[in-house]
Design an enzyme around this catalytic site. Structure first.
Site, PDB file in Angstrom:
ATOM      1  N   ASP A 121       0.728  -1.234  -0.111  1.00  0.00           N
ATOM      2  CA  ASP A 121       0.008  -0.058   0.105  1.00  0.00           C
ATOM      3  C   ASP A 121       0.762   1.200   0.073  1.00  0.00           C
ATOM      4  O   ASP A 121       1.759   1.431  -0.907  1.00  0.00           O
ATOM      5  CB  ASP A 121      -0.746  -0.115   1.178  1.00  0.00           C
ATOM      6  CG  ASP A 121      -1.943   1.011   1.255  1.00  0.00           C
ATOM      7  OD1 ASP A 121      -2.846   0.862   0.243  1.00  0.00           O
ATOM      8  OD2 ASP A 121      -1.947   1.889   1.942  1.00  0.00           O
TER       9      ASP A 121
ATOM     10  N   TYR B 291      -2.317  11.114   2.467  1.00  0.00           N
ATOM     11  CA  TYR B 291      -3.101  11.414   1.366  1.00  0.00           C
ATOM     12  C   TYR B 291      -3.174  12.947   0.902  1.00  0.00           C
ATOM     13  O   TYR B 291      -2.965  13.165  -0.158  1.00  0.00           O
ATOM     14  CB  TYR B 291      -4.466  10.950   1.726  1.00  0.00           C
ATOM     15  CG  TYR B 291      -4.711   9.440   1.578  1.00  0.00           C
ATOM     16  CD1 TYR B 291      -4.755   8.931   0.564  1.00  0.00           C
ATOM     17  CD2 TYR B 291      -4.456   8.727   2.765  1.00  0.00           C
ATOM     18  CE1 TYR B 291      -4.867   7.129   0.386  1.00  0.00           C
ATOM     19  CE2 TYR B 291      -4.652   7.283   2.702  1.00  0.00           C
ATOM     20  CZ  TYR B 291      -4.860   6.562   1.781  1.00  0.00           C
ATOM     21  OH  TYR B 291      -4.723   5.279   1.708  1.00  0.00           O
TER      22      TYR B 291
ATOM     23  N   HIS C 299      -6.591  -6.837  -1.367  1.00  0.00           N
ATOM     24  CA  HIS C 299      -5.514  -5.975  -1.099  1.00  0.00           C
ATOM     25  C   HIS C 299      -4.686  -6.270   0.178  1.00  0.00           C
ATOM     26  O   HIS C 299      -3.429  -5.833   0.333  1.00  0.00           O
ATOM     27  CB  HIS C 299      -6.109  -4.715  -0.976  1.00  0.00           C
ATOM     28  CG  HIS C 299      -5.346  -3.369  -0.536  1.00  0.00           C
ATOM     29  ND1 HIS C 299      -4.567  -3.026  -1.737  1.00  0.00           N
ATOM     30  CD2 HIS C 299      -4.903  -2.572   0.468  1.00  0.00           C
ATOM     31  CE1 HIS C 299      -3.895  -1.855  -1.251  1.00  0.00           C
ATOM     32  NE2 HIS C 299      -4.017  -1.813   0.094  1.00  0.00           N
TER      33      HIS C 299
END
Length: 295
Positions: free
Chosen positions: A104, A211, A268
């Site tokens: 990730d 982010y 994921h």
């Protein structure tokens, strides 16, 4: 041979990172980089296996997470800064080179290191994140990926994502982990460990700032567009709820020594769903670095 988990606070790049260390001190260094919304514990299935094979394993809580420093500004979480944190860990370990394995956001940092500082890495293993150039293009040209990435835009809002995440004892975070993984991947005990990490002061804003910084400040430079020269092995769960599987294939042309292996039934969270297979593939990939006397 079993090794204890060692918990250390390590200074790097002007901050302190909590680093779980394991294995023979003189073994080849492997750095495991977690993603969102995890912490070092996400590698709980890999740490003992790599240590038993003769490697020295460092698994940090990256900045903003769990027991590591949490600088307050969004500007403190640019990809260059995140990469510099890991270079500082190599200096703290007294190592010229290491193998870096990332999942990730940790994989995004591994891509950055491979592009900008290949001389410091032996090789990189990437779990379920494409080369940054591929992801950037996909967000512009692939509607399916743009739809899957809706949360990135939500995370740009001030305070509201933190409030949602914190509600009802972190129900959003717990639901996201369980709702996007295979049944049984995250036990109740696992989720308790995660909620303890998320409850650390400043953690929710720290991990969301990754982010925010990427959205506001990241610019893909020419160096990041260059091919990755060192060996790269990409492992990818095809049932990823966040990233289209074809992004892995599109990343291969940017790797001069790249390999891709898909897990058809994994999501994921493939390293937690298929730990035995992932560990075997990681150790096989690092075979050239393994000490001759390793078990």
């Amino acid at each position: 041979m079993a090794f204890d988990l060692e918990h250390h606070q390590v200074p790097t790049n002007g901050i302190m990172l909590h680093v779980v260390q394991c294995g023979l001190p003189a073994g080849p260094l492997v750095v495991l980089l977690h993603g969102f919304p995890e912490f070092w514990y996400g590698w709980r299935h890999q740490i003992p296996a790599l240590a038993a094979a003769g490697f020295r394993v460092w698994a940090p809580d990256q900045r903003g997470y769990n027991l590591s420093s949490k600088p307050p500004r969004v500007a403190d979480y640019t990809i260059d800064t995140l990469g510099a944190d890991i270079l500082g860990l190599l200096e703290a370990a007294g190592r010229e080179k290491a193998t870096v394995i990332g999942h990730d956001w940790g994989a995004a940092v591994a891509w950055w290191l491979a592009a900008h500082h290949p001389e410091r890495l032996r090789r990189v293993a990437i779990l379920n994140v494409p080369h940054p150039a591929v992801l950037r293009q996909a967000l512009r040209q692939m509607p399916r990926q743009l739809l899957k990435s809706w949360y990135i835009f939500f995370f740009q809002l001030p305070w509201l994502p933190e409030k949602l995440f914190r509600r009802r004892q972190f129900r959003f975070g717990r639901g996201a982990l369980r709702g996007t993984s295979r049944p049984g991947t995250f036990t109740s005990e696992d989720l308790h460990r995660y909620t303890e990490a998320w409850a650390q002061p400043g953690t929710l804003t720290g991990m969301l700032n990754w982010y925010r910084a990427a959205f506001r400040r990241h610019r893909l430079g020419k160096q990041a567009m260059k091919n990755i020269s060192i060996p790269v092995r990409i492992l990818w769960g095809k049932q990823d709820a966040f990233l289209e599987p074809e992004l892995a294939q599109l990343s291969l042309p940017l790797c001069e020594q790249g390999e891709l292996l898909y897990f058809g039934d994994a999501t994921h969270w493939l390293h937690q769903e298929e730990p035995a297979a992932v560990n075997m593939l990681l150790l096989e990939f690092m075979q050239a670095d393994k000490p001759a006397s390793a078990v």
